[in-house]
Design a protein around this motif. Structure first.
Motif, PDB file in Angstrom:
ATOM      1  N   GLU A  92       0.607  -1.224  -0.018  1.00 25.65           N
ATOM      2  CA  GLU A  92      -0.036   0.040   0.050  1.00 25.65           C
ATOM      3  C   GLU A  92       0.949   1.276  -0.134  1.00 25.65           C
ATOM      4  O   GLU A  92       0.184   2.462  -0.369  1.00 25.65           O
ATOM      5  CB  GLU A  92      -0.874   0.028   1.272  1.00 25.65           C
ATOM      6  CG  GLU A  92      -0.236  -0.060   2.514  1.00 25.65           C
ATOM      7  CD  GLU A  92      -0.192  -1.504   3.163  1.00 25.65           C
ATOM      8  OE1 GLU A  92      -0.005  -1.486   4.206  1.00 25.65           O
ATOM      9  OE2 GLU A  92      -0.259  -2.512   2.311  1.00 25.65           O
ATOM     10  N   ASP A  93       2.279   1.287   0.326  1.00 25.37           N
ATOM     11  CA  ASP A  93       3.091   2.238   0.284  1.00 25.37           C
ATOM     12  C   ASP A  93       3.185   2.730  -1.240  1.00 25.37           C
ATOM     13  O   ASP A  93       3.522   3.893  -1.503  1.00 25.37           O
ATOM     14  CB  ASP A  93       4.316   1.976   0.834  1.00 25.37           C
ATOM     15  CG  ASP A  93       4.244   1.881   2.323  1.00 25.37           C
ATOM     16  OD1 ASP A  93       3.317   2.128   2.969  1.00 25.37           O
ATOM     17  OD2 ASP A  93       5.417   1.673   2.996  1.00 25.37           O
ATOM     18  N   ARG A  95       1.360   3.765  -3.535  1.00 23.10           N
ATOM     19  CA  ARG A  95       0.141   4.254  -4.139  1.00 23.10           C
ATOM     20  C   ARG A  95       0.331   5.480  -4.736  1.00 23.10           C
ATOM     21  O   ARG A  95      -0.797   6.138  -5.015  1.00 23.10           O
ATOM     22  CB  ARG A  95      -1.007   4.412  -2.844  1.00 23.10           C
ATOM     23  CG  ARG A  95      -0.659   5.304  -1.816  1.00 23.10           C
ATOM     24  CD  ARG A  95      -1.663   5.121  -0.539  1.00 23.10           C
ATOM     25  NE  ARG A  95      -1.520   6.237   0.284  1.00 23.10           N
ATOM     26  CZ  ARG A  95      -0.561   6.263   1.517  1.00 23.10           C
ATOM     27  NH1 ARG A  95       0.185   5.094   1.490  1.00 23.10           N
ATOM     28  NH2 ARG A  95      -0.568   7.160   2.355  1.00 23.10           N
TER      29      ARG A  95
END
Length: 228
Positions: A92-93, A95
């Motif tokens: 999710e980093d 993004r």
């Protein structure tokens, strides 16, 4: 570049782009009066955090080093980046950026001694970052004030020297502050040490977005990332 909301935001905060070198005021230029968390900002659908190089240095790295407010306080994590392979970082980093495949981190650089003398540690547990372009100037304004320096690199699995064939799917750009722009009355031993060791990094995952186009300084190297 930031999406339109942040473009207007920074235009309002920044001095004229035609500001001359001798008039450049780092503290005034990088001052931010907000510093909200990402979830507190009311942003239009499709917003992506994608700052220009000079924005990343001035509004984030400079303010982090000086302990001042940043535009967004939680968008860039502070970690020991070289304790992790890039594929071990949270998915999710990755993004951020216009193609949703960028991750941003603050980290400290560690100097170690090797057969080549004193060098920056760039090894991780499963590989290493191979520098391909170093010392590229990050400029601000029409008068080209040099506010920082950029180093680009590919990630390789395994141990050096660089393996033959293709590199991994990760490219990293590392930014440091140009110490000559910091006012003398702000400098002390602590700030000098932070300027020397503290950087902000942008990691681009080509796995998340396979059509990612390499920046000009890496194109001439080809996919093997070879460099002298």
């Amino acid at each position: 570049m930031f999406d339109w909301v942040f473009s207007i935001f920074f235009m309002a905060l920044s001095p004229s782009a035609s500001q001359k070198k001798q008039d450049f005021d780092l503290l005034k230029c990088s001052k931010i009066d907000v510093g909200k968390k990402e979830e507190e900002l009311k942003l239009p659908t499709g917003y992506r955090f994608s700052p220009d190089d000079d924005e990343l240095v001035l509004f984030y790295l400079v303010n982090k080093i000086l302990g001042r407010t940043q535009p967004i306080t939680d968008v860039i994590k502070e970690i020991d980046l070289f304790e992790h392979d890039p594929d071990q970082l949270p998915l999710e980093d990755y993004r951020h950026g216009t193609k949703c495949n960028e991750a941003y981190y603050f980290t400290n650089l560690e100097q170690i001694y090797s057969s080549e003398g004193k060098v920056t540690r760039r090894r991780t547990k499963g590989g290493y970052w191979k520098v391909t372009s170093e010392g590229k100037q990050v400029k601000y304004g029409d008068d080209n004030v040099i506010v920082g320096f950029k180093t680009s690199m590919f990630f390789h699995k395994g141990q050096p020297p660089a393996p033959k064939g293709s590199t991994s799917r990760f490219v990293m750009h590392e930014y440091r502050v140009n110490p000559t722009i910091v006012p003398v009355d702000v400098l002390n031993d602590s700030i000098r040490a932070k300027i020397e060791r503290f950087v902000v990094c942008k990691i681009v995952s080509k796995a998340v977005h396979p059509t990612y186009e390499l920046p000009p300084e890496l194109l001439s190297l080809g996919e093997d990332g070879k460099s002298n």
